[in-house]
Design a protein around this motif. Structure first.
Motif, PDB file in Angstrom:
ATOM      1  N   LEU A 169       0.997  -1.222  -0.014  1.00  0.00           N
ATOM      2  CA  LEU A 169       0.027  -0.008  -0.093  1.00  0.00           C
ATOM      3  C   LEU A 169       0.939   1.124   0.102  1.00  0.00           C
ATOM      4  O   LEU A 169       0.468   2.222  -0.687  1.00  0.00           O
ATOM      5  CB  LEU A 169      -0.999   0.221   1.016  1.00  0.00           C
ATOM      6  CG  LEU A 169      -1.926   1.120   1.460  1.00  0.00           C
ATOM      7  CD1 LEU A 169      -2.871   1.341   0.141  1.00  0.00           C
ATOM      8  CD2 LEU A 169      -2.717   1.053   2.388  1.00  0.00           C
ATOM      9  N   THR A 170       1.856   1.253   0.846  1.00  0.00           N
ATOM     10  CA  THR A 170       2.849   2.378   0.637  1.00  0.00           C
ATOM     11  C   THR A 170       3.343   2.690  -0.805  1.00  0.00           C
ATOM     12  O   THR A 170       3.354   3.650  -1.198  1.00  0.00           O
ATOM     13  CB  THR A 170       4.240   2.093   1.834  1.00  0.00           C
ATOM     14  OG1 THR A 170       3.611   1.851   2.871  1.00  0.00           O
ATOM     15  CG2 THR A 170       4.962   3.183   1.485  1.00  0.00           C
ATOM     16  N   LEU A 171       3.913   1.618  -1.418  1.00  0.00           N
ATOM     17  CA  LEU A 171       4.409   1.856  -2.664  1.00  0.00           C
ATOM     18  C   LEU A 171       3.310   2.202  -3.730  1.00  0.00           C
ATOM     19  O   LEU A 171       3.530   3.017  -4.522  1.00  0.00           O
ATOM     20  CB  LEU A 171       5.202   0.532  -3.081  1.00  0.00           C
ATOM     21  CG  LEU A 171       5.605   0.506  -4.629  1.00  0.00           C
ATOM     22  CD1 LEU A 171       6.839   1.720  -4.797  1.00  0.00           C
ATOM     23  CD2 LEU A 171       6.170  -0.948  -5.072  1.00  0.00           C
ATOM     24  N   ALA A 172       2.154   1.747  -3.549  1.00  0.00           N
ATOM     25  CA  ALA A 172       0.949   1.963  -4.535  1.00  0.00           C
ATOM     26  C   ALA A 172       0.467   3.288  -4.211  1.00  0.00           C
ATOM     27  O   ALA A 172       0.334   4.220  -4.967  1.00  0.00           O
ATOM     28  CB  ALA A 172      -0.194   1.103  -4.292  1.00  0.00           C
ATOM     29  N   SER A 173       0.655   3.939  -2.700  1.00  0.00           N
ATOM     30  CA  SER A 173       0.244   5.112  -2.767  1.00  0.00           C
ATOM     31  C   SER A 173       1.309   6.075  -3.161  1.00  0.00           C
ATOM     32  O   SER A 173       0.778   7.377  -3.658  1.00  0.00           O
ATOM     33  CB  SER A 173       0.089   5.359  -1.111  1.00  0.00           C
ATOM     34  OG  SER A 173      -0.686   4.569  -0.551  1.00  0.00           O
ATOM     35  N   ILE A 174       2.687   5.627  -3.261  1.00  0.00           N
ATOM     36  CA  ILE A 174       3.836   6.751  -3.612  1.00  0.00           C
ATOM     37  C   ILE A 174       3.517   6.956  -5.156  1.00  0.00           C
ATOM     38  O   ILE A 174       3.542   7.967  -5.787  1.00  0.00           O
ATOM     39  CB  ILE A 174       5.099   6.175  -3.356  1.00  0.00           C
ATOM     40  CG1 ILE A 174       5.103   6.698  -1.933  1.00  0.00           C
ATOM     41  CG2 ILE A 174       6.140   6.972  -3.963  1.00  0.00           C
ATOM     42  CD1 ILE A 174       6.552   6.080  -1.244  1.00  0.00           C
ATOM     43  N   ASP A 175       3.560   5.902  -5.682  1.00  0.00           N
ATOM     44  CA  ASP A 175       3.382   5.468  -7.273  1.00  0.00           C
ATOM     45  C   ASP A 175       2.079   6.145  -7.907  1.00  0.00           C
ATOM     46  O   ASP A 175       1.822   6.768  -9.106  1.00  0.00           O
ATOM     47  CB  ASP A 175       3.242   4.124  -7.606  1.00  0.00           C
ATOM     48  CG  ASP A 175       4.682   3.325  -7.735  1.00  0.00           C
ATOM     49  OD1 ASP A 175       5.512   4.205  -7.426  1.00  0.00           O
ATOM     50  OD2 ASP A 175       4.541   2.178  -7.799  1.00  0.00           O
ATOM     51  N   GLY A 176       0.916   6.393  -6.752  1.00  0.00           N
ATOM     52  CA  GLY A 176       0.009   6.821  -7.310  1.00  0.00           C
ATOM     53  C   GLY A 176      -0.367   8.576  -7.294  1.00  0.00           C
ATOM     54  O   GLY A 176      -1.378   9.030  -7.752  1.00  0.00           O
ATOM     55  N   VAL A 177       0.685   9.126  -6.807  1.00  0.00           N
ATOM     56  CA  VAL A 177       1.008  10.632  -6.721  1.00  0.00           C
ATOM     57  C   VAL A 177       1.236  11.449  -7.852  1.00  0.00           C
ATOM     58  O   VAL A 177       2.106  11.001  -8.374  1.00  0.00           O
ATOM     59  CB  VAL A 177       1.937  11.223  -5.580  1.00  0.00           C
ATOM     60  CG1 VAL A 177       1.949  12.589  -5.426  1.00  0.00           C
ATOM     61  CG2 VAL A 177       1.398  10.460  -4.127  1.00  0.00           C
ATOM     62  N   ASN A 178       0.496  12.318  -8.447  1.00  0.00           N
ATOM     63  CA  ASN A 178       0.990  13.237  -9.515  1.00  0.00           C
ATOM     64  C   ASN A 178       1.182  14.598  -8.761  1.00  0.00           C
ATOM     65  O   ASN A 178       0.126  15.466  -8.624  1.00  0.00           O
ATOM     66  CB  ASN A 178      -0.514  13.309 -10.471  1.00  0.00           C
ATOM     67  CG  ASN A 178      -0.177  14.091 -11.614  1.00  0.00           C
ATOM     68  OD1 ASN A 178       1.069  14.462 -11.771  1.00  0.00           O
ATOM     69  ND2 ASN A 178      -1.167  14.128 -12.461  1.00  0.00           N
ATOM     70  N   THR A 179       2.586  14.757  -8.681  1.00  0.00           N
ATOM     71  CA  THR A 179       2.850  16.057  -8.210  1.00  0.00           C
ATOM     72  C   THR A 179       2.699  17.279  -9.489  1.00  0.00           C
ATOM     73  O   THR A 179       2.676  18.322  -9.041  1.00  0.00           O
ATOM     74  CB  THR A 179       4.314  16.343  -7.660  1.00  0.00           C
ATOM     75  OG1 THR A 179       5.161  15.547  -8.828  1.00  0.00           O
ATOM     76  CG2 THR A 179       4.229  15.086  -6.523  1.00  0.00           C
ATOM     77  N   ASP A 180       2.692  16.791 -10.568  1.00  0.00           N
ATOM     78  CA  ASP A 180       2.296  17.898 -11.517  1.00  0.00           C
ATOM     79  C   ASP A 180       0.998  18.184 -11.655  1.00  0.00           C
ATOM     80  O   ASP A 180       0.709  19.425 -12.024  1.00  0.00           O
ATOM     81  CB  ASP A 180       2.708  17.235 -13.007  1.00  0.00           C
ATOM     82  CG  ASP A 180       4.369  16.916 -13.150  1.00  0.00           C
ATOM     83  OD1 ASP A 180       5.080  17.648 -12.574  1.00  0.00           O
ATOM     84  OD2 ASP A 180       4.612  16.031 -13.784  1.00  0.00           O
ATOM     85  N   GLN A 181       0.074  17.529 -10.964  1.00  0.00           N
ATOM     86  CA  GLN A 181      -1.181  17.943 -11.007  1.00  0.00           C
ATOM     87  C   GLN A 181      -1.979  17.472  -9.699  1.00  0.00           C
ATOM     88  O   GLN A 181      -2.691  16.485  -9.569  1.00  0.00           O
ATOM     89  CB  GLN A 181      -1.958  17.657 -12.226  1.00  0.00           C
ATOM     90  CG  GLN A 181      -3.535  17.952 -12.593  1.00  0.00           C
ATOM     91  CD  GLN A 181      -3.336  19.637 -12.506  1.00  0.00           C
ATOM     92  OE1 GLN A 181      -2.629  20.039 -13.402  1.00  0.00           O
ATOM     93  NE2 GLN A 181      -4.439  20.087 -12.018  1.00  0.00           N
ATOM     94  N   SER A 182      -1.681  18.332  -8.578  1.00  0.00           N
ATOM     95  CA  SER A 182      -2.161  17.735  -7.471  1.00  0.00           C
ATOM     96  C   SER A 182      -3.868  17.929  -7.149  1.00  0.00           C
ATOM     97  O   SER A 182      -4.323  17.156  -6.233  1.00  0.00           O
ATOM     98  CB  SER A 182      -1.476  18.528  -6.184  1.00  0.00           C
ATOM     99  OG  SER A 182      -1.855  20.046  -6.335  1.00  0.00           O
ATOM    100  N   SER A 183      -4.404  18.649  -7.838  1.00  0.00           N
ATOM    101  CA  SER A 183      -5.851  19.170  -7.790  1.00  0.00           C
ATOM    102  C   SER A 183      -6.520  18.324  -9.047  1.00  0.00           C
ATOM    103  O   SER A 183      -5.900  18.414 -10.008  1.00  0.00           O
ATOM    104  CB  SER A 183      -6.044  20.420  -7.578  1.00  0.00           C
ATOM    105  OG  SER A 183      -7.603  20.677  -7.773  1.00  0.00           O
TER     106      SER A 183
END
Length: 440
Positions: free
Chosen positions: A366-380
């Motif tokens: 779940l930690t890895l999936a959560s990190i991989d699921g982040v889009n810092t280029d478009q947070s909203s």
């Protein structure tokens, strides 16, 4: 007698000749945060000093908000007080572009920078050059008491909505027994309560700014975020929540006083540690919640990293320490001493490919999936002019975020209403963004 004097003088001369060798020992002053993983690192540095007898380590360990203030002041003024600093992925690219950090080129061959998780490495690089090495990285997740959920007759799905979380938190609350349904950050600070609230606002469909850099605190998404946050903290949160940050809520959860804690994924190893947590065998995990109808689970990505200020006069020794503390070898050292579950998470692909880690750490996938699921280029889900997950990647955000955080902490303390705090946040942010030239 003369022979004795000559003998003593000769001994002194020999001692004097030996002094320069002793004086060659280098002392590194390291500024770090008082989080559990960093405390563990300090306990294990005997491995480093044994391998590097010519390097002595001096620690400055500070609470998160104070660390940020002191390190920022020192590095911006080139004060030279620290040789290694613990900083976040917010600061690294901004400071690198100001030439405040030394590039981490020339790391040992076995360091294997290509093993760093791409999302984490990208956030610490400018023009493909690494300017800080990740010690651990995190997204955010739900941690909850399975036994309390069962007792209350509620369930928390693998990908819950906020409505589901609020219902469960209310059902788990038993204030007479000092059990609180939910613990959330309330302590003011851009990296404290505003880290959580920015991620929560993202999951509600809010944004910090529109495409013209106008603050959005007057929009319904922020109103719903803050109102729901204040309401659930009053109904199901612990007393004094406006002064609770990561470490305070960690202690409450480990003591069995929280039903649900939503915070950094790095906490998972501590709440499941039977040596530290009274509820280690009763912890369940789920994704960061989203509001019904909004396809965004918070977009939280943070890493604590070791960087070298450009003002240091001990760059080579500092680089040796940074390489040691963020290496595969350090991860293996932690695993040998405290088990794989305690390994610093979120930085290296090899850790998540390791079956021993996966077996020992039920939160790994779940930690890895959560990190991989982040889009810092478009947070909203809205179009925005900025990057960043639970923060905005502009130099002004540190001051603005903390000022807004103070307004929102006051709502948790019951000093102001959410509407008043949002109005104040809108006004102060508009003023600062205008002064900085973002708003024309």
């Amino acid at each position: 007698m003369n022979m004795l004097i000559r003998s003593l003088l000769g001994a002194c001369a020999v001692s004097a000749l030996a002094l320069p060798a002793l004086a060659q020992q280098t002392t590194l002053t390291i500024a770090t945060v008082n989080n559990g993983d960093m405390i563990r690192m300090q306990k294990l540095t005997g491995d480093f000093t044994t391998k590097h007898p010519d390097i002595r380590l001096q620690w400055v360990t500070l609470e998160e908000n104070i660390l940020r203030q002191r390190v920022t002041t020192d590095i911006a003024t080139r004060g030279g007080q620290y040789d290694v600093v613990t900083i976040g992925n917010y600061e690294v690219p901004i400071w690198a572009k100001q030439n405040w950090l030394l590039p981490l080129d020339g790391l040992p061959e076995d360091y294997d920078a290509d093993d760093l998780l791409p999302a984490v490495r990208r956030g610490l690089s400018v023009e493909d050059t690494l300017y800080a090495a990740p010690f651990y990285a995190e997204s955010a997740m739900v941690m909850y008491r399975k036994d309390l959920a069962e007792k209350a007759g509620v369930t928390i799905s693998e990908s819950p909505t906020w409505g589901e979380i609020f219902t469960a938190a209310r059902a788990m609350t038993d204030k007479s027994a000092e059990i609180y349904g939910i613990c959330l950050r309330g302590k003011a600070g851009w990296g404290e309560n505003m880290a959580f609230l920015s991620a929560m606002a993202n999951s509600y469909g809010a944004s910090w700014f529109d495409m013209d850099w106008k603050p959005q605190f007057d929009q319904p998404e922020w109103h719903d975020t803050l109102t729901d946050y204040v309401t659930i903290m009053a109904e199901a949160g612990p007393p004094g929540a406006s002064t609770n940050g990561f470490n305070e809520n960690l202690a409450l959860f480990q003591q069995g006083k929280c039903g649900i804690w939503i915070d950094a994924t790095v906490a998972a190893s501590f709440v499941t540690d039977p040596g530290e947590s009274q509820v280690a065998d009763q912890v369940g995990f789920a994704r960061f919640p989203n509001k019904e109808g909004v396809d965004n689970h918070g977009n939280w990505l943070w890493s604590w990293n070791l960087g070298i200020p450009a003002s240091t006069t001990k760059a080579e020794a500092a680089k040796e320490f940074v390489a040691w503390a963020t290496s595969k070898g350090y991860t293996e050292l932690v695993a040998a001493q405290e088990g794989w579950r305690a390994a610093p998470p979120g930085t290296r692909t090899s850790l998540y490919d390791n079956p021993e880690y996966e077996k020992d750490a039920p939160f790994a996938k779940l930690t890895l999936a959560s990190i991989d699921g982040v889009n810092t280029d478009q947070s909203s889900v809205k179009e925005t002019p900025y990057t960043g997950g639970q923060f905005v990647s502009i130099p002004e955000f540190q001051a603005i975020g903390t000022a807004v955080g103070q307004q929102f902490a006051a709502t948790v303390a019951g000093q102001v209403k959410p509407e008043q705090a949002l109005t104040s946040a809108q006004q102060l942010t508009t003023r600062e963004m205008t002064r900085a030239g973002y708003i024309k």
